[in-house]
Motif scaffolding. Structure first.
Motif, short mmCIF file in Angstrom:
data_model
loop_
_atom_site.label_atom_id
_atom_site.label_comp_id
_atom_site.label_asym_id
_atom_site.label_seq_id
_atom_site.Cartn_x
_atom_site.Cartn_y
_atom_site.Cartn_z
N PHE A 70 0.82 -1.20 0.00
CA PHE A 70 0.00 0.00 0.00
C PHE A 70 0.87 1.26 0.00
O PHE A 70 1.96 1.29 0.58
CB PHE A 70 -0.91 0.03 1.23
CG PHE A 70 -2.25 -0.60 0.99
CD1 PHE A 70 -3.39 0.18 0.81
CD2 PHE A 70 -2.38 -1.98 0.92
CE1 PHE A 70 -4.63 -0.41 0.58
CE2 PHE A 70 -3.61 -2.58 0.70
CZ PHE A 70 -4.74 -1.79 0.53
N VAL A 71 0.36 2.28 -0.67
CA VAL A 71 0.88 3.63 -0.53
C VAL A 71 -0.09 4.37 0.38
O VAL A 71 -1.31 4.29 0.20
CB VAL A 71 0.99 4.35 -1.89
CG1 VAL A 71 1.41 5.80 -1.70
CG2 VAL A 71 1.99 3.63 -2.80
N SER A 72 0.45 5.07 1.36
CA SER A 72 -0.39 5.68 2.38
C SER A 72 -0.18 7.19 2.43
O SER A 72 0.95 7.68 2.32
CB SER A 72 -0.07 5.08 3.76
OG SER A 72 -0.79 5.73 4.78
N LEU A 73 -1.26 7.92 2.58
CA LEU A 73 -1.16 9.35 2.87
C LEU A 73 -0.88 9.54 4.36
O LEU A 73 -1.15 8.65 5.17
CB LEU A 73 -2.46 10.05 2.48
CG LEU A 73 -2.74 10.09 0.98
CD1 LEU A 73 -4.18 10.54 0.71
CD2 LEU A 73 -1.76 11.01 0.27
N ASP A 74 -0.35 10.70 4.72
CA ASP A 74 -0.06 10.92 6.14
C ASP A 74 -1.34 11.28 6.90
O ASP A 74 -2.42 11.40 6.33
CB ASP A 74 1.04 11.98 6.33
CG ASP A 74 0.61 13.38 5.91
OD1 ASP A 74 -0.60 13.67 5.87
OD2 ASP A 74 1.50 14.21 5.63
N ARG B 217 -2.63 -5.62 8.46
CA ARG B 217 -1.48 -4.72 8.51
C ARG B 217 -0.66 -4.89 7.24
O ARG B 217 0.39 -5.54 7.24
CB ARG B 217 -0.63 -5.01 9.75
CG ARG B 217 -1.38 -4.80 11.05
CD ARG B 217 -0.51 -5.11 12.25
NE ARG B 217 0.61 -4.16 12.35
CZ ARG B 217 1.55 -4.25 13.28
NH1 ARG B 217 1.53 -5.25 14.16
NH2 ARG B 217 2.53 -3.37 13.31
N PRO B 218 -1.12 -4.31 6.13
CA PRO B 218 -0.38 -4.47 4.87
C PRO B 218 0.98 -3.77 4.92
O PRO B 218 1.21 -2.86 5.71
CB PRO B 218 -1.30 -3.78 3.85
CG PRO B 218 -2.60 -3.57 4.53
CD PRO B 218 -2.32 -3.49 5.98
N LYS B 219 1.87 -4.20 4.05
CA LYS B 219 3.16 -3.54 3.93
C LYS B 219 2.97 -2.17 3.29
O LYS B 219 2.29 -2.04 2.27
CB LYS B 219 4.10 -4.39 3.07
CG LYS B 219 5.48 -3.76 2.89
CD LYS B 219 6.38 -4.63 2.03
CE LYS B 219 7.73 -3.95 1.84
NZ LYS B 219 8.63 -4.75 0.97
N ILE B 220 3.56 -1.13 3.90
CA ILE B 220 3.44 0.23 3.38
C ILE B 220 4.68 0.53 2.54
O ILE B 220 5.80 0.59 3.05
CB ILE B 220 3.31 1.26 4.52
CG1 ILE B 220 2.09 0.94 5.38
CG2 ILE B 220 3.21 2.67 3.96
CD1 ILE B 220 0.76 0.98 4.64
N LEU B 221 4.47 0.70 1.25
CA LEU B 221 5.56 1.01 0.33
C LEU B 221 6.07 2.43 0.53
O LEU B 221 7.28 2.69 0.49
CB LEU B 221 5.07 0.83 -1.11
CG LEU B 221 6.04 1.21 -2.23
CD1 LEU B 221 7.26 0.28 -2.20
CD2 LEU B 221 5.34 1.13 -3.59
N LEU B 222 5.14 3.37 0.77
CA LEU B 222 5.51 4.79 0.92
C LEU B 222 4.41 5.52 1.66
O LEU B 222 3.22 5.24 1.46
CB LEU B 222 5.70 5.43 -0.46
CG LEU B 222 6.00 6.93 -0.47
CD1 LEU B 222 7.44 7.20 0.01
CD2 LEU B 222 5.81 7.52 -1.87
#
Length: 309
Positions: A195-199, A218-223
């Motif tokens: 996943f890409v996540s916003l702050d 709890r997916p892996k956060i790429l960015l």
């Protein structure tokens, strides 16, 4: 020098004699002569050459007249501006909006608004939706256009556009390769995707965290990034997913080979609202800005594109 003295001096300079100037000003000649003496005493030098008829300005008088005319012009402009503000067709609109929504709506809204209200100055604050409500409550902005839940009693919320929440998937993600775009999915489907996540300043992040807790994933956060456009592009190019409102699943997403999936088990309560303080002093031009924005979005095509994919 006060404004009355400035007007008197300019009138004497224009008509050249105390007699003619006093007649124009509807005051007595002795009173006007006394005022002129006061002005020259304060200046410390003669401002008129009285040896001629009509009077002529000295060099100091010419400089004095230039200052007088500037003062009177400023006073006239100020009176006009105050009157415009009093009529509610002039003033300042401090607008808060996210950068992505600003790109989407302001190019169409601003020209319409400024044509209707040429005397209103717009001061723009670009911030994520989750921050704008606080700025509004602190009095730092007058109007927020933001994706929020309508919870605060002291804020008026006008619904501009409903948002649905879904998953944006890059072309190389497992989801995009296996499931046709537009298919409603549950969040468990993407548990193993990156996943890409916003702050945390973004409403989408608030929804994302809520969903992850609800489904205990709890997916892996790429960015993680503060910029929605950066997040979209990284997800699309990096074969990742992101939680995204449907209004941002536009032509760019699909031309980039991406896909968008509505969430079938989630009812969104954060929608795009116009928010302003709930009092009787809300300016007419603020309400009209809201109406123009709603009309522009109602006639736009971005909200119709998903169903066509």
């Amino acid at each position: 020098m006060n404004m009355k003295q400035a007007l008197y001096f300019k009138t004497i300079a224009k008509y050249g004699t105390i007699t003619a100037a006093a007649k124009q000003l509807y005051i007595s000649q002795p009173s006007l002569s006394q005022t002129l003496r006061q002005i020259e005493d304060e200046a410390g030098t003669p401002l008129f050459d009285r040896s001629t008829s009509p009077f002529h300005l000295t060099y100091a008088g010419e400089r004095y007249l230039r200052a007088v005319e500037a003062m009177l012009e400023i006073e006239t402009q100020l009176k006009e501006e105050i009157e415009s503000i009093r009529r509610d067709d002039g003033g300042r609109l401090r607008l808060g909006i996210s950068i992505t929504r600003a790109m989407q709506v302001l190019p169409d809204v601003i020209p319409i608004f400024t044509k209707a209200y040429p005397n209103v100055t717009i001061e723009l604050t670009e911030a994520a939706s989750a921050s704008l409500e606080g700025l509004l409550q602190k009095g730092q902005i007058d109007l927020a256009l933001a994706a929020l839940e309508a919870n605060e009693a002291n804020i008026a919320y006008e619904l501009i556009e409903k948002e649905s929440i879904g998953i944006l998937a890059g072309r190389d993600s497992q989801l995009a390769q296996l499931v046709p775009s537009g298919t409603p999915i549950s969040l468990e489907t993407v548990e193993k995707e990156m996943f890409v996540s916003l702050d945390s300043s973004h409403s989408s992040r608030i929804i994302q965290d809520r969903l992850f807790r609800r489904y205990n994933i709890r997916p892996k956060i790429l960015l993680e990034t503060s910029a929605l456009e950066v997040a979209r592009r990284v997800a699309l190019k990096g074969g990742a997913c992101m939680v995204l409102p449907d209004v941002y699943a536009d032509d760019f997403v699909f031309k980039s080979g991406g896909a968008f999936y509505p969430l079938k088990d989630y009812e969104n309560h954060r929608h795009f609202y116009a928010c302003y303080r709930n009092d009787e002093n809300t300016k007419k031009y603020i309400r009209d800005f809201v109406s123009i924005t709603a009309s522009v979005l109602a006639h736009s095509t971005h909200g119709k594109r998903i169903s066509q994919k």
